[in-house]
Scaffold this motif. Structure first.
Motif, PDB file in Angstrom:
ATOM      1  N   CYS A 122      -6.788  -6.442   6.951  1.00 22.18           N
ATOM      2  CA  CYS A 122      -5.544  -5.842   7.447  1.00 22.18           C
ATOM      3  C   CYS A 122      -4.615  -6.945   7.959  1.00 22.18           C
ATOM      4  O   CYS A 122      -5.072  -8.039   8.308  1.00 22.18           O
ATOM      5  N   PRO A 123      -3.318  -6.617   8.080  1.00 26.42           N
ATOM      6  CA  PRO A 123      -2.362  -7.611   8.579  1.00 26.42           C
ATOM      7  C   PRO A 123      -2.723  -8.097   9.995  1.00 26.42           C
ATOM      8  O   PRO A 123      -2.479  -9.241  10.343  1.00 26.42           O
ATOM      9  N   ASP A 124      -3.334  -7.232  10.802  1.00 26.64           N
ATOM     10  CA  ASP A 124      -3.672  -7.648  12.172  1.00 26.64           C
ATOM     11  C   ASP A 124      -4.982  -8.433  12.237  1.00 26.64           C
ATOM     12  O   ASP A 124      -5.478  -8.726  13.321  1.00 26.64           O
ATOM     13  N   GLY A 125      -5.538  -8.757  11.088  1.00 33.71           N
ATOM     14  CA  GLY A 125      -6.748  -9.581  11.081  1.00 33.71           C
ATOM     15  C   GLY A 125      -8.039  -8.787  11.030  1.00 33.71           C
ATOM     16  O   GLY A 125      -9.110  -9.353  10.816  1.00 33.71           O
ATOM     17  N   GLU A 126      -7.942  -7.477  11.221  1.00 30.63           N
ATOM     18  CA  GLU A 126      -9.164  -6.674  11.148  1.00 30.63           C
ATOM     19  C   GLU A 126      -9.689  -6.677   9.705  1.00 30.63           C
ATOM     20  O   GLU A 126      -8.908  -6.654   8.754  1.00 30.63           O
ATOM     21  N   VAL A 127     -11.007  -6.704   9.582  1.00 28.37           N
ATOM     22  CA  VAL A 127     -11.607  -6.783   8.252  1.00 28.37           C
ATOM     23  C   VAL A 127     -12.596  -5.634   8.066  1.00 28.37           C
ATOM     24  O   VAL A 127     -13.415  -5.366   8.943  1.00 28.37           O
ATOM     25  N   PHE A 128     -12.485  -4.943   6.924  1.00 26.17           N
ATOM     26  CA  PHE A 128     -13.445  -3.888   6.598  1.00 26.17           C
ATOM     27  C   PHE A 128     -14.272  -4.342   5.410  1.00 26.17           C
ATOM     28  O   PHE A 128     -13.731  -4.782   4.400  1.00 26.17           O
ATOM     29  N   HIS A 129     -15.590  -4.181   5.535  1.00 28.98           N
ATOM     30  CA  HIS A 129     -16.475  -4.570   4.446  1.00 28.98           C
ATOM     31  C   HIS A 129     -16.697  -3.363   3.541  1.00 28.98           C
ATOM     32  O   HIS A 129     -16.733  -2.241   4.000  1.00 28.98           O
ATOM     33  N   PHE A 130     -16.832  -3.584   2.243  1.00 27.60           N
ATOM     34  CA  PHE A 130     -17.186  -2.463   1.358  1.00 27.60           C
ATOM     35  C   PHE A 130     -18.324  -2.853   0.432  1.00 27.60           C
ATOM     36  O   PHE A 130     -18.581  -4.031   0.193  1.00 27.60           O
ATOM     37  N   GLU A 131     -19.009  -1.824  -0.083  1.00 25.49           N
ATOM     38  CA  GLU A 131     -20.130  -2.028  -0.997  1.00 25.49           C
ATOM     39  C   GLU A 131     -19.668  -1.867  -2.432  1.00 25.49           C
ATOM     40  O   GLU A 131     -18.807  -1.043  -2.729  1.00 25.49           O
ATOM     41  N   HIS A 136       0.950  -4.316   3.843  1.00 27.90           N
ATOM     42  CA  HIS A 136       0.135  -4.964   2.815  1.00 27.90           C
ATOM     43  C   HIS A 136      -1.328  -5.015   3.233  1.00 27.90           C
ATOM     44  O   HIS A 136      -1.621  -5.147   4.414  1.00 27.90           O
ATOM     45  N   LEU A 137      -2.211  -4.978   2.258  1.00 23.55           N
ATOM     46  CA  LEU A 137      -3.618  -5.270   2.516  1.00 23.55           C
ATOM     47  C   LEU A 137      -4.052  -6.353   1.533  1.00 23.55           C
ATOM     48  O   LEU A 137      -3.482  -6.471   0.439  1.00 23.55           O
ATOM     49  N   VAL A 138      -5.066  -7.098   1.937  1.00 26.09           N
ATOM     50  CA  VAL A 138      -5.645  -8.067   1.015  1.00 26.09           C
ATOM     51  C   VAL A 138      -7.051  -7.581   0.665  1.00 26.09           C
ATOM     52  O   VAL A 138      -7.891  -7.397   1.544  1.00 26.09           O
ATOM     53  N   ILE A 161      -7.675   4.789  10.134  1.00 25.61           N
ATOM     54  CA  ILE A 161      -6.990   3.660  10.775  1.00 25.61           C
ATOM     55  C   ILE A 161      -5.948   3.067   9.832  1.00 25.61           C
ATOM     56  O   ILE A 161      -4.800   2.809  10.221  1.00 25.61           O
ATOM     57  N   LEU A 162      -6.343   2.899   8.578  1.00 23.66           N
ATOM     58  CA  LEU A 162      -5.418   2.323   7.595  1.00 23.66           C
ATOM     59  C   LEU A 162      -4.195   3.227   7.406  1.00 23.66           C
ATOM     60  O   LEU A 162      -3.062   2.747   7.314  1.00 23.66           O
ATOM     61  N   PHE A 163      -4.436   4.552   7.354  1.00 20.77           N
ATOM     62  CA  PHE A 163      -3.303   5.483   7.205  1.00 20.77           C
ATOM     63  C   PHE A 163      -2.331   5.337   8.372  1.00 20.77           C
ATOM     64  O   PHE A 163      -1.117   5.294   8.190  1.00 20.77           O
ATOM     65  N   GLN A 164      -2.877   5.249   9.581  1.00 19.83           N
ATOM     66  CA  GLN A 164      -1.994   5.140  10.754  1.00 19.83           C
ATOM     67  C   GLN A 164      -1.176   3.870  10.699  1.00 19.83           C
ATOM     68  O   GLN A 164       0.033   3.875  10.945  1.00 19.83           O
ATOM     69  N   GLN A 165      -1.838   2.773  10.348  1.00 24.52           N
ATOM     70  CA  GLN A 165      -1.115   1.499  10.260  1.00 24.52           C
ATOM     71  C   GLN A 165      -0.059   1.569   9.157  1.00 24.52           C
ATOM     72  O   GLN A 165       1.059   1.090   9.315  1.00 24.52           O
ATOM     73  N   LEU A 166      -0.456   2.192   8.025  1.00 24.22           N
ATOM     74  CA  LEU A 166       0.457   2.288   6.884  1.00 24.22           C
ATOM     75  C   LEU A 166       1.725   3.046   7.259  1.00 24.22           C
ATOM     76  O   LEU A 166       2.845   2.603   6.977  1.00 24.22           O
ATOM     77  N   VAL A 203       0.834  -1.201   0.000  1.00 22.82           N
ATOM     78  CA  VAL A 203       0.000   0.000   0.000  1.00 22.82           C
ATOM     79  C   VAL A 203       0.875   1.260   0.000  1.00 22.82           C
ATOM     80  O   VAL A 203       1.884   1.317   0.693  1.00 22.82           O
ATOM     81  N   ALA A 204       0.478   2.258  -0.806  1.00 22.20           N
ATOM     82  CA  ALA A 204       1.166   3.557  -0.806  1.00 22.20           C
ATOM     83  C   ALA A 204       0.155   4.645  -0.458  1.00 22.20           C
ATOM     84  O   ALA A 204      -1.025   4.524  -0.757  1.00 22.20           O
ATOM     85  N   PRO A 205       0.629   5.730   0.194  1.00 21.88           N
ATOM     86  CA  PRO A 205      -0.290   6.803   0.605  1.00 21.88           C
ATOM     87  C   PRO A 205      -0.375   7.943  -0.402  1.00 21.88           C
ATOM     88  O   PRO A 205       0.613   8.306  -1.017  1.00 21.88           O
ATOM     89  N   MET A 206      -1.551   8.501  -0.554  1.00 20.98           N
ATOM     90  CA  MET A 206      -1.742   9.768  -1.266  1.00 20.98           C
ATOM     91  C   MET A 206      -2.611  10.550  -0.306  1.00 20.98           C
ATOM     92  O   MET A 206      -3.833  10.577  -0.406  1.00 20.98           O
ATOM     93  N   ASP A 207      -1.928  11.162   0.665  1.00 16.47           N
ATOM     94  CA  ASP A 207      -2.617  11.635   1.859  1.00 16.47           C
ATOM     95  C   ASP A 207      -3.183  13.046   1.686  1.00 16.47           C
ATOM     96  O   ASP A 207      -2.727  13.997   2.305  1.00 16.47           O
ATOM     97  N   ARG A 208      -4.163  13.179   0.826  1.00 18.66           N
ATOM     98  CA  ARG A 208      -4.861  14.461   0.698  1.00 18.66           C
ATOM     99  C   ARG A 208      -6.248  14.220   0.118  1.00 18.66           C
ATOM    100  O   ARG A 208      -6.474  13.215  -0.553  1.00 18.66           O
ATOM    101  N   ALA A 209      -7.128  15.162   0.402  1.00 18.07           N
ATOM    102  CA  ALA A 209      -8.486  15.081  -0.152  1.00 18.07           C
ATOM    103  C   ALA A 209      -8.496  15.729  -1.529  1.00 18.07           C
ATOM    104  O   ALA A 209      -7.548  16.435  -1.899  1.00 18.07           O
ATOM    105  N   ASN A 210      -9.550  15.473  -2.291  1.00 19.79           N
ATOM    106  CA  ASN A 210      -9.756  16.119  -3.599  1.00 19.79           C
ATOM    107  C   ASN A 210      -8.601  15.911  -4.565  1.00 19.79           C
ATOM    108  O   ASN A 210      -8.168  16.836  -5.251  1.00 19.79           O
ATOM    109  N   VAL A 211      -8.040  14.720  -4.597  1.00 19.04           N
ATOM    110  CA  VAL A 211      -7.010  14.436  -5.606  1.00 19.04           C
ATOM    111  C   VAL A 211      -7.713  14.497  -6.965  1.00 19.04           C
ATOM    112  O   VAL A 211      -8.616  13.714  -7.244  1.00 19.04           O
TER     113      VAL A 211
END
Ligand code: SF4
Lengths: 477, 219
Positions: free
Chosen positions: B161-170, B149-151, B137-142, B11-19
């Motif tokens: 996430c590597p720590d086992g946390e799972v986020f659901h998306f639509e 890595h994320l799967v 949360i992902l940014f902090q971990q990153l 994972v790479a960051p693009m840490d800004r809004a309105n890209v």
């Protein structure tokens, strides 16, 4: 059952197939094509051995890359100095010829920015679905059409199938009531709306612009409003059909005539939201409170009235918002607390699909008449939206007014709106621009854009800094 | 189109809004008539110290050392993490082409601009919407973890996430179906050709003024 919104009606009229998964097949009446987003789509058709579904639905015109200087234009496509641009314009000509698509070529008097040309030619009409590989296709919604931008894969999809796979949007009504003050234009209203709802405020919605202010607005003003829907996050903006719409469309080259016209008008009269229609969201603005607007940052929502002062990041609590303001101030080379009127543009650009129609040029000329561009302004460009707008302006003597003031009068095209041709900002230069995007680098590497109305751009050119155009208008009157 | 099933990616960051799309691929590169080769010019104005020109060999240009994609730890990233309203601005499909050509197959952000979101699916790139808190949360971990890595599992609609946390998306089922199977949606639509023809005939009867006014004869 609740009534339908204008968007609901347009959607319903073009619904070919509703699928169980929520997606729908929508029929497309008009497909506008330009040189930048179409070559890969034509190539895709060729590779798959497909043909366009319906030739008469398409109209092509080059606009983004065409040079605007009269000397460079004289040589037509072959005279375009930038070879990469020339190849792209040539490729559009070649593809239109090969696929039998009607094209208005460079130097045809009807050529211009695709979103100016469509309504001007009557190629876009009320009740149509209109698409184009360009996000400002929302402009055509001013006619009471369902019009939005698409990507190149969708350009190919429309060419091949005359349809698009769509999800229905939610309905947002932006209602501007009351009456605009003198000197306040559609551009100021559009920027004020974006300042109010933000650049993502319309995401997921189809916007309908309504209220007294919009009802009184000219078609050109409505086009300016709908044009900037995309800057408010909405793919499409639209305005209900009324007499003003019909008066505009009547007699245009591709508009229906005779019995067809009467039948069309009867159908178009239904193109408004029903009185009991329900919107998912309604935003109301008081037209009387809107002042001339100027953007100071790198997103259209970073906008202030002319008497505003720039925000101080130190006073912003939310860290993400603070950082965004800091970053924008740094990029723009501006200080917190500075007055908008202290910003001094190096260049002025009057043009683009937002503000290059005859009414825009008249408003700018009105301000400039009998005055001179300030010595500190390096260049002031006026770029009409089409050859026909140019001819009309010349017939009215507007070109002479601009030239006498020290401005440059150009050939039609997108020009410095996105700086794909030779018209661009130098690094660090500020521009008073009537276009629609003030993103970093939009008008040239390191360039700094301030979005304003044509009258405000003209006023900045004269004063050498941003100034309330109403103060100049008062002295004229 | 490349299909997308499960992606295990750096994972790479693009840490800004309105890209915006002008940041993702500046306009001078839009002059190309091809749909590939945009990767070296992804985020061109932020990535390099000079102004890029189409056709130029970007490997010789001075890099901006502060830009994340130029840092050693993010080399080979295939997932981009960003803030709200990613991809705002123009409809240029060159934006997802550039992201894909660079190697990104997935963008995670709290929200996307509509046209960009749509364009991603046509090019084998999966845009994932997670709420702002999850993205934070992902940014902090990153930032805390080198080689983060994320799967991303499209079938299950999950980011793990590597720590086992799972986020659901639509994601809507039609787009999901096409992306999972790498389907060309023109082909899918043409299966409905008969329905389209029937609609068209009816529409022509109802609105004859919308037809036949733009034929080649008038050129
Ligand atoms: S004038 Fe500007 S915004 Fe309008 S179509 Fe041309 S480049 Fe796009």
């Amino acid at each position: 059952m609740a009534g339908k919104t204008l968007y609901d009606k347009l959607w319903h009229n073009h619904l070919v197939e509703q699928r169980d998964d929520g997606s729908a097949l929508i029929y497309i009446d008009r497909h506008l094509i330009h040189e930048v987003t179409s070559p890969q789509a034509f190539e895709g058709l060729r590779l798959a051995g497909r043909k366009p579904w319906r030739l008469d639905a398409n109209l092509a015109v080059p606009d983004h890359n065409v040079p605007t200087s009269t000397e460079e234009r004289a040589g037509g496509v072959a005279g375009i100095l930038d070879l990469v641009s020339r190849l792209q314009v040539q490729t559009l000509d070649d593809n239109c010829l090969a696929f039998d698509i009607t094209e208005i070529p460079i130097n045809d008097i009807r050529q211009g920015i695709v979103h100016v040309v469509g309504p001007e030619q009557g190629a876009t009409l009320p009740g149509m679905t209109v698409v184009c590989g360009d996000s400002h296709t929302s402009t055509h919604g001013a006619l009471g059409a369902l019009a939005h931008g698409i990507g190149t894969s969708e350009v190919e999809h429309v060419l091949a199938t005359q349809c698009l796979i769509q999800q229905k949007m939610k309905n947002l009504l932006v209602k501007i009531d009351g009456q605009l003050g003198p000197g306040i234009t559609a551009k100021d209203v559009a920027l004020a709306v974006i300042g109010e709802i933000g650049t993502a405020g319309g995401t997921g919605y189809a916007i309908e612009f309504g209220g007294e202010v919009v009802r009184r607005m000219s078609m050109e003003g409505r086009m300016t409003m709908c044009n900037m829907s995309i800057e408010a996050g909405a793919r499409m903006g639209m305005v209900a059909v009324d007499d003003c719409t019909l008066d505009y469309v009547r007699g245009r080259p591709y508009a229906p005539t005779g019995a067809n016209w009467d039948a069309a008008v009867a159908a178009w009269r239904d193109l408004h939201s029903d009185a009991d229609a329900v919107f998912d969201r309604v935003v109301s603005l008081d037209g009387a409170a809107i002042k001339p607007q100027v953007t100071w940052g790198t997103s259209p929502e970073m906008v202030l009235p002319i008497d505003g002062v720039l925000p101080d990041p130190a006073a912003i609590g939310n860290p993400a918002a603070r950082e965004a303001v800091e970053r924008a101030l740094t990029y723009m080379g501006l200080r917190p607390g500075m007055a908008i009127t202290d910003i001094r543009p190096d260049r002025v650009f009057i043009g683009s699909c937002t503000n290059s129609r005859i009414e825009d040029l008249r408003a700018a000329a009105e301000v400039v008449r009998g005055r001179r561009v300030a010595a500190s302004v390096k260049q002031a460009l006026v770029v009409p939206g089409s050859g026909l707008v140019k001819a009309q302006a010349e017939a009215e003597g507007l070109d002479a007014i601009f030239i006498a003031a020290g401005m440059e009068w150009r050939e039609p095209g997108c020009s410095m709106c996105l700086a794909m041709n030779a018209d661009k900002l130098g690094a660090g230069e500020h521009c008073a621009s009537t276009s629609n995007r003030n993103f970093e680098g939009r008008q040239g590497f390191g360039g700094r854009t301030h979005l304003v109305s044509p009258a405000m751009a003209a006023a900045a050119a004269i004063a050498g800094h941003f100034i309330d155009v109403r103060s100049l208008q008062e002295t004229t009157a | 189109m490349k299909n997308f099933t499960v992606l295990d990616g750096l994972v790479a960051p693009m840490d800004r809004a309105n890209v915006d799309t002008d940041m993702i691929i500046p306009k001078q590169f839009l002059k190309s008539i091809k749909r590939s080769g945009f990767g070296p010019n992804l985020f061109d104005e932020m990535r390099y110290m000079d102004e890029g020109q189409p056709g130029e060999d970007s490997s010789k240009r001075p890099l901006n050392p502060d830009f994340p994609l130029n840092q050693a730890r993010y080399q080979g990233a295939s997932i981009l993490l960003s803030r709200s309203n990613f991809g705002c601005g123009s409809s240029r499909e060159h934006a997802p082409w550039a992201l894909e050509d660079y190697g990104f197959r997935c963008i995670i952000a709290p929200s996307f601009a509509d046209i960009f979101y749509n364009n991603c699916f046509k090019n084998g790139v999966l845009p994932v919407v997670l709420d702002a808190e999850s993205v934070e949360i992902l940014f902090q971990q990153l930032y805390a973890t080198e080689g983060y890595h994320l799967v991303v599992d499209l079938e299950q609609q999950q980011v793990c996430c590597p720590d086992g946390e799972v986020f659901h998306f639509e994601v809507d089922s039609f787009r999901k179906h096409c992306l999972l199977n790498g389907l060309d949606d023109i082909g899918v639509t043409l299966e409905s050709a008969e329905t389209i023809r029937r609609f068209e005939a009816g529409w022509r009867r109802q609105s004859p003024w919308l037809f036949g006014s733009m034929t080649v004869g008038e050129r």
